[in-house]
Design a protein around this motif. Structure first.
Motif, PDB file in Angstrom:
ATOM      1  N   SER A   1       3.865  -6.510  -3.150  1.00  8.53           N
ATOM      2  CA  SER A   1       3.560  -5.458  -2.170  1.00  8.53           C
ATOM      3  C   SER A   1       4.807  -4.846  -1.563  1.00  8.53           C
TER       4      SER A   1
ATOM      5  N   ASP B   1      -8.969   4.389   0.306  1.00 14.55           N
ATOM      6  CA  ASP B   1      -8.487   3.633  -0.853  1.00 14.55           C
ATOM      7  C   ASP B   1      -7.466   2.585  -0.412  1.00 14.55           C
ATOM      8  N   GLN B   2      -7.260   1.596  -1.282  1.00 16.12           N
ATOM      9  CA  GLN B   2      -6.317   0.529  -0.957  1.00 16.12           C
ATOM     10  C   GLN B   2      -5.473   0.198  -2.185  1.00 16.12           C
ATOM     11  N   TRP B   3      -4.171  -0.001  -1.954  1.00 16.71           N
ATOM     12  CA  TRP B   3      -3.294  -0.500  -2.997  1.00 16.71           C
ATOM     13  C   TRP B   3      -3.398  -2.017  -3.039  1.00 16.71           C
TER      14      TRP B   3
ATOM     15  N   LEU C   1       0.317  -2.723  -9.986  1.00 15.26           N
ATOM     16  CA  LEU C   1      -0.290  -2.228  -8.755  1.00 15.26           C
ATOM     17  C   LEU C   1      -1.524  -1.387  -9.080  1.00 15.26           C
TER      18      LEU C   1
ATOM     19  N   ILE D   1       4.181   8.515  -6.575  1.00 13.71           N
ATOM     20  CA  ILE D   1       3.315   8.074  -5.478  1.00 13.71           C
ATOM     21  C   ILE D   1       3.845   8.699  -4.190  1.00 13.71           C
TER      22      ILE D   1
ATOM     23  N   ASP E   1      -2.720  -5.674  -5.584  1.00 11.68           N
ATOM     24  CA  ASP E   1      -2.091  -6.254  -6.771  1.00 11.68           C
ATOM     25  C   ASP E   1      -3.142  -6.642  -7.798  1.00 11.68           C
TER      26      ASP E   1
ATOM     27  N   ARG F   1      -6.000   4.271 -10.169  1.00  9.26           N
ATOM     28  CA  ARG F   1      -4.620   4.407 -10.632  1.00  9.26           C
ATOM     29  C   ARG F   1      -4.062   3.036 -10.961  1.00  9.26           C
TER      30      ARG F   1
ATOM     31  N   SER G   1      -3.713   2.118   2.224  1.00  8.97           N
ATOM     32  CA  SER G   1      -3.690   3.280   1.335  1.00  8.97           C
ATOM     33  C   SER G   1      -2.306   3.905   1.269  1.00  8.97           C
TER      34      SER G   1
ATOM     35  N   ARG H   1      -4.771   1.011  -7.639  1.00  8.88           N
ATOM     36  CA  ARG H   1      -5.352   1.820  -6.559  1.00  8.88           C
ATOM     37  C   ARG H   1      -6.858   1.618  -6.608  1.00  8.88           C
TER      38      ARG H   1
ATOM     39  N   CYS I   1       8.352   4.819  -5.276  1.00 10.91           N
ATOM     40  CA  CYS I   1       7.296   5.832  -5.168  1.00 10.91           C
ATOM     41  C   CYS I   1       7.691   7.123  -5.874  1.00 10.91           C
TER      42      CYS I   1
ATOM     43  N   ILE J   1       3.911  -1.706   1.194  1.00  9.66           N
ATOM     44  CA  ILE J   1       2.520  -1.376   1.545  1.00  9.66           C
ATOM     45  C   ILE J   1       2.302  -1.752   3.005  1.00  9.66           C
TER      46      ILE J   1
END
Length: 628
Positions: free
Chosen positions: A439, A534-536, A521, A451, A538, A516, A399, A523, A446, A393
């Motif tokens: 992360s 958006d942000q990934w 993880l 992803i 934990d 998600r 994102s 979203r 992916c 990440i």
């Protein structure tokens, strides 16, 4: 506890409408257990130790505090006034709106009913005005209205172990009974009534007064952790009156027996619930503590900062060398971005030396044991090596998950990582993740989880294929077995609402949605904003909070930006969007340029811990295929 009811609903001369709606209920033994929860038994006190109603003014209070041996009056003046027949007659006429009578029993039985009837219309008007003002005062946003109008579901408090009550929430759920202030009442004093939880949304609960059955007219939202919410039995133990709501007071003539029937076997809050709430909101970090924290303008290094304030476990840190004390940074006390003094030197992390040669008066180093612990790792065997490829990440654009390379292996399991295609030659834009960080991911993560992987900048062979890229660069993928394989049973589901920190502007906490879930993880989407923001994150990130956290701690919540608002105020919205976009994506270029200029100054550097999250104690089978 129920003596107050005798004066408002137990007269045998009640109207026929009351009798028709009353249920047949057995009489109440003085020692009947009403609610059992976690081994606790709640009983109502007998008449001698319960509540009493003044036969003169109708005041409800603790019986032991009343005047005279018979405890019939709240004060000496009421006792003396009662002895006057003329006074009795005038009071009765005033309360009931009819000619006075000589029957003393009527006066004893009806003062609360008469008061409620006399002020019913007035109180209803005031209540409607109060509700209207409440909506306006919250700037148009209410979690309750937002959830009700859209049938949203909020993430349960148990998903947030770092939040207050996160580890001791217990079985609080729908149908749990509590004692709450009765707002449907015209008495001058604060009185309570029983309510049941209709719906839970984080800390917030939709409550319905007992006796309303399927009528939702007076349902209301409140924070379960507020001081006004108490377990059943608290009023009896504290000498507080229980009075049925004005709207339904006519439904039953025996409210005492009604409650016994409805509450027997039901659940309530633990008796020490409010104490647990208070204890869970005590934080070890205090103002004037010194820490090492990431430099928000130069992410490759840390600086010394001082805790300025603590709100709900979140720290406002002011950099120690800030002259006007406005150069600050927000993060949670369990954030991987803060460390004890000396941490950077111990692992070789880049560090900006402060111009301040000694501690300021009152400042002191934070004890190392207060910081979040990372999992110990064994670096003696097979381990990460420089040049290995992985997916990570991007801490400057949360994102995206990017093609990345391990640039340096540090002590205690920390890794310096660079994003392929956008690295500075001097390593000034590297960032640090711990080896157990959720992360960072193995090559192919992916692809197998569908992803979108961000390829190196300038890479033209699209679509990106790891096998080809590894062969072209002459590199190898980091072994899958070295990555964090723990996947806790976190409880999050797609569509759940929560409050989340905008990590690109960490002082802001916004209304957000889980869109998600890839194992551990999440979203996170900020309601009202485009998906590019958006942000990934934990699942155990300390930057996620239950619905109602801001209200509980006094932190300001950023409401969603509605579509209608953006259309009607397009100018201001575009300006806000542009400002956020500059921080969100343009920040990386600014950081790289500033770092190159900063290196000329010859400052002593060591290396930064990136945005890794606390590792899980849970376990699960790993979720990635073998690297090519």
């Amino acid at each position: 506890m129920f003596d107050g009811y005798d004066s408002c609903s137990e007269d045998t001369s009640s109207s026929s409408s009351s009798e028709e709606s009353e249920e047949e209920v057995a009489p109440l033994p003085s020692n009947l257990p009403i609610i059992k929860n976690n081994g606790q038994v709640y009983t109502y006190p007998d008449g001698k130790s319960g509540m009493a109603t003044c036969e003169m003014c109708g005041m409800v209070g603790v019986r032991d505090a009343f005047y005279s041996k018979t405890k019939r009056f709240c004060s000496v003046s009421c006792s003396r006034s009662y002895s006057s027949n003329s006074k009795k007659a005038s009071i009765l006429a005033r309360l009931q709106g009819k000619p006075p009578t000589k029957k003393a029993k009527v006066l004893q039985k009806q003062p609360l009913v008469a008061k409620l009837a006399a002020y019913a219309q007035y109180q209803a008007t005031l209540q409607n005005q109060a509700k209207t003002k409440a909506v306006v005062s919250m700037e148009g946003f209410s979690w309750g209205n937002y959830i009700n109008s859209n049938s949203f579901i909020a993430a349960p408090v148990t998903c947030f172990k770092h939040a207050p009550m996160g580890t001791c929430w217990g079985d609080i759920s729908e149908n749990v009974r509590v004692e709450v202030p009765n707002t449907d009442c015209s008495l001058p004093t604060k009185v309570f009534w029983i309510a049941g939880i209709v719906k839970l949304a984080g800390y917030n609960a939709l409550l319905r007064y007992e006796g309303f059955e399927n009528d939702s007219a007076l349902d209301f939202w409140c924070n379960i952790c507020s001081s006004d919410i108490r377990p059943v039995g608290w009023c009896a133990a504290s000498g507080k009156p229980l009075v049925p709501p004005r709207t339904i007071h006519h439904k039953y003539t025996n409210w005492k027996a009604f409650l016994v029937k409805r509450l027997t076997g039901a659940k309530t809050l633990p008796p020490d619930f409010s104490q647990k709430v208070s204890e869970s909101m005590q934080y070890p970090f205090k103002p004037c503590m010194r820490v090492e924290v990431v430099d928000k303008r130069h992410l490759c290094r840390t600086r010394v900062a001082v805790v300025e304030s603590v709100i709900g476990g979140r720290l406002r840190l002011v950099y120690e060398d800030s002259e006007d004390k406005t150069d600050d940074f927000w993060c949670h006390m369990h954030s991987p971005l803060i460390h004890h003094i000396g941490w950077s030197r111990s692992i070789g992390h880049r560090f900006k030396r402060s111009d301040i040669t000694k501690k300021q008066d009152g400042h002191f180093d934070t004890p190392p044991h207060l910081f979040a612990k990372v999992k110990e790792v064994d670096q003696s065997g097979e381990w990460f090596k420089e040049g290995m490829k992985l997916e990570a990440i991007d801490p400057l654009n949360l994102s995206t998950i990017c093609v990345a390379t391990i640039r340096k292996v540090l002590a205690d399991g920390f890794l310096m990582i660079g994003i392929d295609g956008s690295e500075a030659a001097d390593g000034s834009d590297w960032f640090c993740y711990h080896a157990t960080s959720p992360s960072i991911f193995p090559v192919g993560f992916c692809e197998i989880n569908m992803i979108e992987l961000t390829p190196p900048r300038g890479y033209t062979k699209l679509p990106f294929k790891w096998f080809d890229y590894l062969r072209e660069t002459g590199s190898i993928a980091a072994p899958v077995k070295l990555f964090n394989k723990d996947v806790p049973n976190h409880g999050f589901r797609v569509g759940m609402k929560l409050e989340a920190v905008d990590l690109m502007e960490p002082r802001l906490i916004c209304v957000a949605t889980v869109t998600r879930i890839i194992h551990r993880l999440l979203r996170i989407h900020f309601d009202g904003w485009e998906e590019e923001y958006d942000q990934w994150v934990d699942c155990e990130s300390p930057d996620l909070y239950p619905v109602g956290w801001c209200q509980l701690t006094g932190y300001q919540l950023q409401p969603p930006a509605s579509q209608s608002t953006r259309e009607s105020q397009s100018g201001s919205s575009k300006q806000k969007k542009k400002a956020k976009s500059q921080q969100y994506k343009g920040h990386k270029k600014m950081t790289t340029l500033q770092l190159k200029e900063e290196l000329i100054d010859g400052e002593d550097y060591s290396f930064l811990q990136g945005a890794s999250d606390p590792e899980s104690n849970g376990s699960a089978n790993f979720y990635i295929k073998q690297e090519p």
